[in-house]
Design a protein around this motif. Sequence first.
Motif, PDB file in Angstrom:
ATOM      1  N   HIS A  25       0.786  -1.229   0.059  1.00 18.83           N
ATOM      2  CA  HIS A  25      -0.047   0.026   0.030  1.00 18.83           C
ATOM      3  C   HIS A  25       0.950   1.256  -0.061  1.00 18.83           C
ATOM      4  N   PRO A  26       0.706   2.174  -0.702  1.00 16.64           N
ATOM      5  CA  PRO A  26       1.519   3.348  -0.957  1.00 16.64           C
ATOM      6  C   PRO A  26       1.350   4.147   0.508  1.00 16.64           C
ATOM      7  N   GLU A  27       0.333   4.044   1.052  1.00 17.07           N
ATOM      8  CA  GLU A  27       0.218   4.671   2.677  1.00 17.07           C
ATOM      9  C   GLU A  27       1.133   4.086   3.559  1.00 17.07           C
ATOM     10  N   VAL A  28       1.735   3.101   3.402  1.00 22.02           N
ATOM     11  CA  VAL A  28       2.119   2.229   4.668  1.00 22.02           C
ATOM     12  C   VAL A  28       3.825   2.345   4.593  1.00 22.02           C
ATOM     13  N   ALA A  29       4.496   2.356   5.645  1.00 23.72           N
ATOM     14  CA  ALA A  29       5.897   2.478   5.461  1.00 23.72           C
ATOM     15  C   ALA A  29       6.215   1.264   6.897  1.00 23.72           C
ATOM     16  N   VAL A  30       7.050   0.279   6.260  1.00 18.01           N
ATOM     17  CA  VAL A  30       7.512  -0.572   7.397  1.00 18.01           C
ATOM     18  C   VAL A  30       8.880  -0.200   7.843  1.00 18.01           C
ATOM     19  N   MET A  31       9.240   0.101   8.880  1.00 20.20           N
ATOM     20  CA  MET A  31      10.492   0.426   9.389  1.00 20.20           C
ATOM     21  C   MET A  31      10.943  -0.809  10.324  1.00 20.20           C
ATOM     22  N   SER A  32      12.202  -1.290  10.468  1.00 23.15           N
ATOM     23  CA  SER A  32      12.751  -2.322  11.395  1.00 23.15           C
ATOM     24  C   SER A  32      13.920  -1.388  11.967  1.00 23.15           C
ATOM     25  N   TYR A  33      13.675  -1.684  13.415  1.00 22.01           N
ATOM     26  CA  TYR A  33      14.781  -1.152  14.381  1.00 22.01           C
ATOM     27  C   TYR A  33      15.404  -1.882  15.223  1.00 22.01           C
ATOM     28  N   ASP A  34      16.719  -2.006  15.664  1.00 23.52           N
ATOM     29  CA  ASP A  34      17.563  -2.671  16.443  1.00 23.52           C
ATOM     30  C   ASP A  34      16.635  -3.289  17.651  1.00 23.52           C
ATOM     31  N   CYS A  35      15.988  -2.029  18.116  1.00 24.41           N
ATOM     32  CA  CYS A  35      15.355  -2.429  19.529  1.00 24.41           C
ATOM     33  C   CYS A  35      14.277  -1.197  19.567  1.00 24.41           C
ATOM     34  N   LEU A  36      13.232  -1.596  20.103  1.00 22.88           N
ATOM     35  CA  LEU A  36      11.979  -0.791  20.180  1.00 22.88           C
ATOM     36  C   LEU A  36      11.885  -0.169  21.577  1.00 22.88           C
ATOM     37  N   ASN A  37      12.694  -0.887  22.566  1.00 20.87           N
ATOM     38  CA  ASN A  37      12.672  -0.551  23.885  1.00 20.87           C
ATOM     39  C   ASN A  37      11.381  -1.077  24.778  1.00 20.87           C
ATOM     40  N   ILE A  38      10.761  -1.951  24.181  1.00 22.95           N
ATOM     41  CA  ILE A  38       9.740  -2.785  24.748  1.00 22.95           C
ATOM     42  C   ILE A  38      10.269  -4.052  25.232  1.00 22.95           C
ATOM     43  N   CYS A  39      11.192  -3.963  26.394  1.00 18.91           N
ATOM     44  CA  CYS A  39      12.014  -5.224  26.657  1.00 18.91           C
ATOM     45  C   CYS A  39      10.933  -6.448  26.972  1.00 18.91           C
ATOM     46  N   GLY A  40      11.608  -7.639  26.293  1.00 12.91           N
ATOM     47  CA  GLY A  40      10.906  -8.884  26.429  1.00 12.91           C
ATOM     48  C   GLY A  40       9.972  -9.128  25.198  1.00 12.91           C
ATOM     49  N   MET A  41       9.230  -8.144  25.101  1.00 14.91           N
ATOM     50  CA  MET A  41       8.074  -8.329  24.037  1.00 14.91           C
ATOM     51  C   MET A  41       8.508  -9.324  22.827  1.00 14.91           C
ATOM     52  N   CYS A  42       9.545  -8.924  22.370  1.00  6.65           N
ATOM     53  CA  CYS A  42      10.012  -9.305  21.111  1.00  6.65           C
ATOM     54  C   CYS A  42      10.327 -11.075  21.085  1.00  6.65           C
ATOM     55  N   SER A  43      10.740 -11.390  22.457  1.00  6.40           N
ATOM     56  CA  SER A  43      11.022 -12.777  22.787  1.00  6.40           C
ATOM     57  C   SER A  43       9.904 -13.692  22.876  1.00  6.40           C
ATOM     58  N   MET A  44       8.647 -12.646  23.385  1.00  5.57           N
ATOM     59  CA  MET A  44       7.561 -13.666  23.984  1.00  5.57           C
ATOM     60  C   MET A  44       6.415 -13.931  22.831  1.00  5.57           C
ATOM     61  N   ARG A  45       6.435 -12.953  22.046  1.00  8.70           N
ATOM     62  CA  ARG A  45       5.382 -13.171  20.834  1.00  8.70           C
ATOM     63  C   ARG A  45       5.297 -12.226  19.810  1.00  8.70           C
ATOM     64  N   PRO A  46       4.970 -12.429  18.674  1.00  8.10           N
ATOM     65  CA  PRO A  46       5.249 -11.648  17.461  1.00  8.10           C
ATOM     66  C   PRO A  46       4.463 -10.260  17.734  1.00  8.10           C
ATOM     67  N   PHE A  47       4.948  -9.114  17.394  1.00  5.00           N
ATOM     68  CA  PHE A  47       4.223  -7.988  17.478  1.00  5.00           C
ATOM     69  C   PHE A  47       4.825  -6.838  16.603  1.00  5.00           C
ATOM     70  N   ALA A  48       4.412  -5.664  16.446  1.00  5.37           N
ATOM     71  CA  ALA A  48       4.604  -4.543  15.730  1.00  5.37           C
ATOM     72  C   ALA A  48       3.834  -3.430  16.242  1.00  5.37           C
ATOM     73  N   ILE A  49       4.307  -1.945  16.132  1.00  4.61           N
ATOM     74  CA  ILE A  49       3.677  -1.089  16.525  1.00  4.61           C
ATOM     75  C   ILE A  49       3.084  -0.293  15.274  1.00  4.61           C
ATOM     76  N   VAL A  50       1.787  -0.276  14.961  1.00  2.67           N
ATOM     77  CA  VAL A  50       1.216   0.430  14.049  1.00  2.67           C
ATOM     78  C   VAL A  50       0.580   1.955  14.545  1.00  2.67           C
ATOM     79  N   ASN A  51       1.238   2.872  13.782  1.00  6.26           N
ATOM     80  CA  ASN A  51       0.820   4.278  14.301  1.00  6.26           C
ATOM     81  C   ASN A  51       0.921   4.339  15.783  1.00  6.26           C
ATOM     82  N   GLY A  52       1.742   3.859  16.569  1.00  7.32           N
ATOM     83  CA  GLY A  52       1.843   4.027  17.689  1.00  7.32           C
ATOM     84  C   GLY A  52       1.110   3.022  18.606  1.00  7.32           C
ATOM     85  N   GLN A  53       0.297   2.309  18.298  1.00  4.06           N
ATOM     86  CA  GLN A  53      -0.423   1.248  18.720  1.00  4.06           C
ATOM     87  C   GLN A  53       0.263  -0.273  18.622  1.00  4.06           C
TER      88      GLN A  53
END
Length: 79
Positions: A25-53
Motif C-alpha cells: 500500500h502506498p500509504e504504508v511504511a515498514v521500519m525495522s529497528y535494532d530495538c524498540l525498547n519494549i523489553c522482552g516483548m519481542c522474545s515472547m510473541r510476534p508484535f509490531a507497532i502500528v501508528n503508535g499502537q
Amino acid sequence: MGLILIELCDYNLLAPQHLEKIAAHPEVAVMSYDCLNICGMCSMRPFAIVNGQRIFAPTVEECVEKIEQKVNEEIEKLA
C-alpha cells in the motif's frame, strides 16, 4: 514514506518479509529497528507497532492479520 507507520524490532518473530503484502500500500511504511525498547516483548510473541499502537498475537499469521486489519482501519480514516 507512508502515512501509516509499522515499526518492528529486529529480534522479533515477525519480520518485514511477513508484511510485504501490507507494505505494498502506498500509504504504508515498514521500519525495522535494532530495538524498540519494549523489553522482552519481542522474545515472547510476534508484535509490531502500528501508528503508535502495539499489535500482538500468539502466532505470526494471527499478528499479520491483526496488523492488516489495523492498517485497513487507518486507511479508512484517511479517506
